[in-house]
Design a protein around this motif. Structure first.
Motif: not given
Length: 149
Positions: A103-121
Motif C-alpha cells: 500500500f502506498v500513500a502520498v500527500p494530501p493523505w486522503q482516501i482517494d485514487e490519487r493519494s492511496f493505492a495498492a500494488f503487487d510485488r
C-alpha cells in the motif's frame, strides 16, 4: 482485488501525515472476511483475506531507515507492507519492501485514487476496495506476541 478496512486506511494515513516529511514503512496483515463484522464483510467470500491490522513502525531501527527493511516484525505475520511517499510518487519504488501487497500513500493523505493505492510485488497497481468492517478484538497473545516468539 485487494480488500482493506476503512479503519486501517484511516490509521495508516494518520501515521503518514504525522511522520511527514519523513517516510513511514510498516507491515500490514489480513483477517479472513468470515471473521469480520459488518455488512461489507458479509458480501465477500468468508475465506477472502482482508487487510485489517498493522504493526507499529520502529523509527529507531537504523536498518529500516537506511534500507527500508523492517527486521522487527517477523515476515510470517505480515502479508503486506505500507509505505508513505511524502514526495508524491504514487508508485512502488526501489526503496520499498517487495511484499505480496504494497500500500502506498502520498500527500494530501486522503482516501482517494490519487493519494492511496495498492500494488503487487512487481509494482503493478491492483484494484482496491475499502470496506466498512471491523476485525474481532484480539490481545497481543492472539497474534503471536508471546515471550520467546
Amino acid at each position: 482485488m485487494v480488500y482493506v478496512t476503512r479503519a486501517l486506511v484511516d490509521v495508516l494515513l494518520d501515521l503518514a501525515s504525522g511522520a511527514d516529511p519523513d517516510r513511514v514503512t510498516t507491515g500490514v496483515s489480513v483477517t479472513p472476511a468470515g471473521k469480520l463484522e459488518g455488512d461489507d464483510a458479509a458480501a465477500i467470500p468468508a475465506e477472502t483475506p482482508v487487510f485489517t491490522d498493522f504493526y507499529l513502525p520502529d523509527p529507531g531501527n537504523a536498518v529500516n531507515a537506511v534500507f527500508g527493511v523492517d527486521l522487527t516484525t517477523p515476515a510470517r505475520q505480515t502479508q503486506g507492507q505500507f509505505v508513505s511517499h511524502p514526495l508524491r510518487e504514487l508508485e512502488v519504488t526501489k526503496r520499498d519492501d517487495l511484499a505480496e501487497v504494497i500500500f502506498v500513500a502520498v500527500p494530501p493523505w486522503q482516501i482517494d485514487e490519487r493519494s492511496f493505492a495498492a500494488f503487487d510485488r512487481s509494482g503493478d497497481r491492483q484494484p482496491l476496495e475499502i470496506i466498512e468492517a471491523t476485525a474481532p478484538d484480539r490481545s497481543l497473545s492472539d497474534v503471536g506476541w508471546k515471550a520467546g516468539k
